[in-house]
Design an enzyme around this catalytic site. Structure first.
Site, PDB file in Angstrom:
ATOM      1  N   ARG A  67      19.049 -88.913  53.349  1.00  0.00           N
ATOM      2  CA  ARG A  67      18.270 -89.511  54.436  1.00  0.00           C
ATOM      3  C   ARG A  67      16.909 -89.925  53.885  1.00  0.00           C
ATOM      4  O   ARG A  67      16.183 -89.096  53.335  1.00  0.00           O
ATOM      5  CB  ARG A  67      18.090 -88.474  55.554  1.00  0.00           C
ATOM      6  N   HIS A 110       9.090 -93.334  59.878  1.00  0.00           N
ATOM      7  CA  HIS A 110       8.647 -91.975  59.560  1.00  0.00           C
ATOM      8  C   HIS A 110       7.123 -92.032  59.395  1.00  0.00           C
ATOM      9  O   HIS A 110       6.592 -91.814  58.310  1.00  0.00           O
ATOM     10  CB  HIS A 110       9.360 -91.464  58.312  1.00  0.00           C
ATOM     11  N   GLU A 151      10.590 -87.619  64.438  1.00  0.00           N
ATOM     12  CA  GLU A 151       9.618 -86.744  65.070  1.00  0.00           C
ATOM     13  C   GLU A 151       8.523 -87.500  65.815  1.00  0.00           C
ATOM     14  O   GLU A 151       7.334 -87.429  65.441  1.00  0.00           O
ATOM     15  CB  GLU A 151       8.992 -85.820  64.022  1.00  0.00           C
ATOM     16  N   ASN A 199      15.181 -81.649  63.777  1.00  0.00           N
ATOM     17  CA  ASN A 199      14.431 -81.108  62.640  1.00  0.00           C
ATOM     18  C   ASN A 199      13.902 -79.750  63.062  1.00  0.00           C
ATOM     19  O   ASN A 199      13.304 -79.623  64.121  1.00  0.00           O
ATOM     20  CB  ASN A 199      13.241 -82.009  62.295  1.00  0.00           C
ATOM     21  N   TYR A 210      11.904 -76.056  61.735  1.00  0.00           N
ATOM     22  CA  TYR A 210      11.236 -75.237  60.713  1.00  0.00           C
ATOM     23  C   TYR A 210      10.935 -73.822  61.198  1.00  0.00           C
ATOM     24  O   TYR A 210      11.187 -72.854  60.503  1.00  0.00           O
ATOM     25  CB  TYR A 210       9.938 -75.917  60.235  1.00  0.00           C
ATOM     26  N   GLU A 214      16.404 -82.252  59.295  1.00  0.00           N
ATOM     27  CA  GLU A 214      15.437 -81.629  58.377  1.00  0.00           C
ATOM     28  C   GLU A 214      15.434 -80.133  58.596  1.00  0.00           C
ATOM     29  O   GLU A 214      15.454 -79.667  59.736  1.00  0.00           O
ATOM     30  CB  GLU A 214      13.984 -82.096  58.619  1.00  0.00           C
TER      31      GLU A 214
HETATM   32  C1  PNW Z   1       8.053 -82.759  59.190  1.00  0.00           C
HETATM   33  N1  PNW Z   1       4.028 -79.566  63.018  1.00  0.00           N
HETATM   34  O1  PNW Z   1       6.699 -82.687  59.422  1.00  0.00           O
HETATM   35  C2  PNW Z   1       8.239 -84.159  58.656  1.00  0.00           C
HETATM   36  O2  PNW Z   1       9.271 -84.903  59.236  1.00  0.00           O
HETATM   37  C3  PNW Z   1       8.217 -84.227  57.177  1.00  0.00           C
HETATM   38  O3  PNW Z   1       7.786 -85.500  56.776  1.00  0.00           O
HETATM   39  C4  PNW Z   1       7.371 -83.097  56.624  1.00  0.00           C
HETATM   40  O4  PNW Z   1       7.140 -83.225  55.251  1.00  0.00           O
HETATM   41  C5  PNW Z   1       8.092 -81.811  56.966  1.00  0.00           C
HETATM   42  O5  PNW Z   1       8.367 -81.723  58.338  1.00  0.00           O
HETATM   43  C6  PNW Z   1       7.364 -80.561  56.520  1.00  0.00           C
HETATM   44  O6  PNW Z   1       6.129 -80.416  57.172  1.00  0.00           O
HETATM   45  C7  PNW Z   1       6.108 -81.848  60.317  1.00  0.00           C
HETATM   46  O7  PNW Z   1       2.810 -79.393  62.859  1.00  0.00           O
HETATM   47  C8  PNW Z   1       4.727 -81.751  60.233  1.00  0.00           C
HETATM   48  O8  PNW Z   1       4.660 -79.098  63.984  1.00  0.00           O
HETATM   49  C9  PNW Z   1       4.045 -80.992  61.137  1.00  0.00           C
HETATM   50  C10 PNW Z   1       4.738 -80.339  62.117  1.00  0.00           C
HETATM   51  C11 PNW Z   1       6.113 -80.429  62.216  1.00  0.00           C
HETATM   52  C12 PNW Z   1       6.803 -81.180  61.298  1.00  0.00           C
END
Ligand code: PNW
Length: 476
Positions: free
Chosen positions: A82, A126, A171, A300, A302, A377
């Site tokens: 991707r 993006h 996002e 996505n 995290y 992601e």
């Molecule tokens: C995502 N937050 O970014 C992006 O899609 C990527 O480009 C990035 O490198 C990756 O996750 C890691 O950070 C985020 O603050 C950035 O919630 C910030 C947030 C969430 C996702």
């Protein structure tokens, strides 16, 4: 049957094992072949905006090294990749005809992927809006959504015959609320009304873009969006905490999936933001446009969020993991407190919580019945360093991937239609406001020589991709 025999963690044969990147984070070559600045060029070149003043000027030079990078993916055994298209590379001012040399780069990249049996998944946006469109008002202005639809059409015409997986936006929450609300992302504006207007126009861009893609491409192609849908948990079952979680859930998730999946904004969102905005920029017919049919949903993930109600207003830097800003990315929710979820954390300070990914997949299985899901992601930043022998060992990342892929597997077993997983990220790259200090890659990049070295997690993940089974954590 003895219950001590664990069932093997086997994934469906057609499951996609991918990795993800984005244009500004990896390409470099920012002034080549007619590309003009995007809001991230402007932002990163503005003093004080990124760690150490770092920029994507060179990034990891993928623009010139894409052949080597595709060969690496193939060697590892990935079945999908991707990436995103840089809008200002293919349509420099955000208007008018395409620049052929810009499109040609993506055509070469796609052909290289296909020649190695790797399925391309293209993200149209993006976060790198052409600066000229920001100068004309950016995402808070309706016209930006119309411009996006034209751009989508240009890319579809160029790549629609060879790319089957399409993602309109990555996002949109970050674009709207970090870009125009807290200002930690480009263009760095801090205006809650602009942030909500941006959210609506990103929704509109998605709907118009999806329809433009649909009209311009073969019917077999699939159209999706990637949301960073949050898993929002209340600190307690106290009604005030439940209400706080509900409001953050609306601002993180419902504001996008409401119109995209159901054709409406949640009433509770409209009510809770009434003191900030009257939503008069939502015009007749917009919601039907945003509700364009989708073939899949990208999620996505995290880390989860943990929130409670706060007595009165809370000001100052916020513990929500979204960077240090005096300004909130949560319009109308200044009375919600964010807490650190207990547990081990990655280098971003983000708590590792695979159950959150399971919960997210099950939630969208209910929210969007019948819609195939992709994890577009998921990954972790660690302070990786080569050993004296040049190898890079990252057992924490292997543990992170094992935990989250196990959660995906459990969701599939419980009925979630998850078709693939894209590790963030293929290689270390420009981590936005954090610059090059946060390494998310499965492949290590030496920022001096730009040499690529697969970390042990890349080998581990490649074995999962080749076998459809999760290898033991200590096996590589
Ligand atoms: C995502 N937050 O970014 C992006 O899609 C990527 O480009 C990035 O490198 C990756 O996750 C890691 O950070 C985020 O603050 C950035 O919630 C910030 C947030 C969430 C996702």
């Amino acid at each position: 049957m003895p219950d001590s025999v664990p069932s093997p963690v086997t994934f469906p044969p057609a499951f996609l094992w991918g990795a993800a990147t984005s244009a500004y984070q990896i390409e470099g070559a920012v002034q080549e072949d007619g590309r003009t600045p995007s809001i991230w060029d402007t932002f990163s070149h503005t003093p004080g905006r990124t760690a150490g003043g770092e920029t994507g000027d060179t990034a990891v030079d993928h623009y010139h090294r894409y052949r080597e990078d595709v060969a690496l993916m193939a060697e590892l055994g990935l079945t999908a990749y991707r990436f995103s298209v840089s809008w200002s590379r293919v349509q420099p001012t955000g208007r008018g005809p395409a620049v052929q040399r810009g499109l040609d780069f993506y055509r070469r990249l796609v052909d290289e992927l296909l020649a190695h049996g790797i399925q391309p998944a293209v993200t149209l946006y993006h976060w790198d809006l052409p600066q000229e469109l920001e100068d004309a008002g950016g995402w808070p202005e309706r016209d930006t959504a119309l411009r996006f639809a034209d751009y989508a059409r240009l890319v579809a015409d160029a790549l629609g015959d060879r790319v089957e997986q399409w993602i309109t936006l990555n996002e949109p929450w970050c674009s709207a609320f970090l870009g125009y609300g807290s200002g930690v992302h480009a263009p760095g504006r801090t205006d809650p009304v602009a942030a909500l207007r941006a959210a609506h126009h990103l929704n509109l861009a998605h709907g118009l873009g999806a329809s433009a893609l649909r009209a311009a491409m073969p019917a077999r192609n699939r159209i999706a969006v990637s949301l960073n849908s949050s898993v929002v948990r209340p600190l307690s079952q106290d009604p005030a905490d439940l209400a706080a979680a509900r409001r953050i859930d609306d601002l993180a998730n419902g504001v996008f999936h409401g119109p995209m999946l159901h054709g409406s904004y949640p009433e509770s969102l409209l009510d809770a933001t009434r003191s900030v905005t009257d939503w008069s920029y939502v015009l007749d017919g917009d919601l039907r446009t945003v509700n364009a049919p989708l073939d899949a949903l990208g999620l996505n993930y995290y880390t989860p969020a943990l929130v409670s109600a706060a007595p009165g207003e809370v000001r100052g830097p916020r513990a929500d993991g979204h960077g240090a800003s005096e300004h909130s990315p949560w319009p109308g929710a200044d009375d919600v407190l964010f807490h650190q979820t207990p547990g081990d954390r990655t280098e971003m300070g983000w708590t590792i919580d695979p159950t959150g990914l399971y919960d997210l997949l099950m939630r969208y299985t209910r929210e969007a019945p019948g819609l195939p899901l992709y994890v577009t992601e998921n990954g972790a930043a660690y302070d990786d360093k080569p050993d004296p022998d040049g190898r890079v060992h990252d057992p924490e990342r292997i543990a992170y991937l094992h935990g989250h892929l196990s959660a995906v597997h459990r969701a599939i077993a419980d009925g979630a239609d998850v078709r693939g997983y894209f590790l963030w990220s293929l290689m270390d790259n420009f981590e936005w406001a954090y610059g090059y200090g946060k390494r998310f890659g499965a492949v290590y990049v030496d920022y001096g020589s730009l040499e690529r070295t697969p970390k042990s997690s890349a080998r581990w993940y490649g074995e999962a991709a080749r076998t459809g089974l999760l290898p033991a954590v200590g096996s590589v």
